[in-house]
Scaffold this motif. Structure first.
Motif, short mmCIF file in Angstrom:
data_model
loop_
_atom_site.label_atom_id
_atom_site.label_comp_id
_atom_site.label_asym_id
_atom_site.label_seq_id
_atom_site.Cartn_x
_atom_site.Cartn_y
_atom_site.Cartn_z
N TYR A 54 1.96 -2.25 8.60
CA TYR A 54 2.68 -1.05 8.18
C TYR A 54 3.00 -0.23 9.42
O TYR A 54 2.27 -0.29 10.42
N ARG A 55 4.08 0.54 9.35
CA ARG A 55 4.46 1.41 10.46
C ARG A 55 4.65 2.81 9.93
O ARG A 55 4.87 3.02 8.74
N ASP A 81 -6.83 7.86 2.76
CA ASP A 81 -6.01 6.75 3.22
C ASP A 81 -4.80 7.28 4.00
O ASP A 81 -3.67 7.25 3.54
N LEU A 82 -5.09 7.76 5.19
CA LEU A 82 -4.05 8.34 6.03
C LEU A 82 -2.96 7.33 6.36
O LEU A 82 -1.77 7.67 6.40
N ALA A 83 -3.34 6.08 6.59
CA ALA A 83 -2.36 5.06 6.92
C ALA A 83 -1.35 4.89 5.79
O ALA A 83 -0.14 4.75 6.03
N ALA A 84 -1.83 4.89 4.54
CA ALA A 84 -0.92 4.77 3.41
C ALA A 84 -0.02 5.98 3.30
O ALA A 84 1.17 5.87 2.96
N VAL A 85 -0.55 7.16 3.60
CA VAL A 85 0.24 8.39 3.53
C VAL A 85 1.41 8.35 4.50
O VAL A 85 2.56 8.60 4.14
N VAL A 86 1.13 8.00 5.76
CA VAL A 86 2.18 8.09 6.77
C VAL A 86 3.13 6.89 6.73
O VAL A 86 4.19 6.92 7.37
N VAL A 129 0.85 -1.18 0.00
CA VAL A 129 0.00 0.00 0.00
C VAL A 129 0.89 1.23 0.00
O VAL A 129 1.60 1.49 0.97
N VAL A 130 0.89 1.96 -1.09
CA VAL A 130 1.74 3.14 -1.21
C VAL A 130 0.92 4.29 -1.79
O VAL A 130 -0.11 4.09 -2.42
N VAL A 131 1.41 5.50 -1.59
CA VAL A 131 0.79 6.70 -2.15
C VAL A 131 1.64 7.18 -3.30
O VAL A 131 2.84 7.44 -3.15
N SER A 132 1.05 7.31 -4.47
CA SER A 132 1.80 7.72 -5.65
C SER A 132 1.83 9.23 -5.83
O SER A 132 2.79 9.78 -6.36
N ASP A 133 0.78 9.92 -5.39
CA ASP A 133 0.70 11.37 -5.54
C ASP A 133 1.02 12.03 -4.21
O ASP A 133 0.25 11.93 -3.26
N ALA A 175 9.71 8.90 2.33
CA ALA A 175 10.11 9.95 1.40
C ALA A 175 10.69 9.40 0.10
O ALA A 175 10.57 10.03 -0.96
N ASP A 176 11.29 8.21 0.15
CA ASP A 176 11.85 7.62 -1.07
C ASP A 176 10.81 6.83 -1.86
O ASP A 176 11.15 6.18 -2.85
N GLY A 177 9.56 6.86 -1.42
CA GLY A 177 8.49 6.19 -2.14
C GLY A 177 8.26 4.74 -1.75
O GLY A 177 7.36 4.09 -2.30
#
Length: 270
Positions: free
Chosen positions: A236-237, A211-216, A49-53, A220-222
């Motif tokens: 996830y942490r 999706d706050l969990a995915a954001v945090v 689960v990652v954030v692309s934008d 920074a390196d994606g």
């Protein structure tokens, strides 16, 4: 999507918010996966689960929110976003924050997270939010979901409440928020991930999921800050660069989280 603000409002953005109380979420290590936590075999192929934008909204984006009335109920992680992050995003865009400022409401909290659900429901139905707001949502916290939480039951309670509110207040856009993760107990984070997976399965395709969990947990390196418990459950942490204490956000994390929230609100407004 038609919104009442487009017919009858021109006031600046009114964000009615709540702050999230500082509380430790650490739980006992070594507890087996709780009811609702997927088995290791089910987790083995769990997608990352990652954030692309990760872009920061500009002045033109923020202008699209003028006149929108938003009610966001939460406690201290939400307060980090709204008190540190939102002003920082506006400052970076060279724009002024909403002139009416931010109202605050603290969600009631007990050992039972259903207390927060009931409080949000009451604010919408009895305290006028359902009549005033264009957008409304709430956020459970990491203190609400521990290793022994029945996450399926909690999600079912949440969904039933939101389904009823959406039916009774069709002119309000109800958003949904995942639960932020911590740097602490893997078993607690695995339970949070099980709850968040249910939230994504139900709401991600609606375009209304924050999706706050995915954001945090997208660093920074994606890359995602992802791990597995001793029992094989994926969790996830929070990324180290986003937190001041392992649970709450620092200024950078609050700004990243606020950017994601404001991008979602802009998409709802357009």
């Amino acid at each position: 999507m038609p919104m009442r603000r487009m017919r009858r409002r021109s006031a600046a953005v009114l964000l009615l918010l709540a702050a999230f109380a500082v509380a430790s979420c650490a739980g006992p290590v070594g507890i087996p996966p709780a009811p609702g936590v997927p088995s290791p075999s089910a987790e083995a192929s769990a997608p990352e689960v990652v954030v692309s934008d990760t872009s920061t909204p500009g002045a033109a984006d923020l202008e699209a929110l003028a006149g929108m009335h938003v009610f966001f109920a939460h406690r201290s992680v939400g307060a980090d976003i709204m008190e540190m992050g939102v002003p920082a995003v506006y400052a970076a865009a060279g724009a002024q924050p909403p002139p009416d400022g931010f109202g605050d409401h603290w969600l009631d909290q007990t050992d039972d997270p259903a207390t927060k659900l009931a409080d949000f429901d009451r604010w919408v139905r009895e305290d006028g939010v359902g009549e005033r707001a264009d957008v409304a949502f709430m956020k459970l916290g990491y203190v609400d979901i521990l290793a022994d939480t029945d996450v399926q039951r909690l999600f079912d309670q949440y969904r039933a409440m939101m389904d009823a509110l959406e039916s009774d207040y069709p002119e309000v856009v109800f958003l949904h928020a995942t639960v932020s993760v911590t740097a602490w107990d893997p078993e607690n984070n695995a339970a949070i991930e099980a709850f968040n997976a249910l939230m994504r399965d139900r709401y991600a395709d609606t375009g209304r999921l924050y999706d706050l969990a995915a954001v945090v947990s997208t660093c920074a390196d994606g890359t995602p800050a992802r791990g597995e418990t001793a029992e094989g459950a994926v969790y996830y942490r929070i990324c180290d660069e986003f937190t001041r204490d392992g649970g709450h956000l620092n200024e950078h994390g609050a700004t990243v989280a606020a950017s994601a929230l404001l991008r979602l609100l802009v998409s709802v407004a357009l």
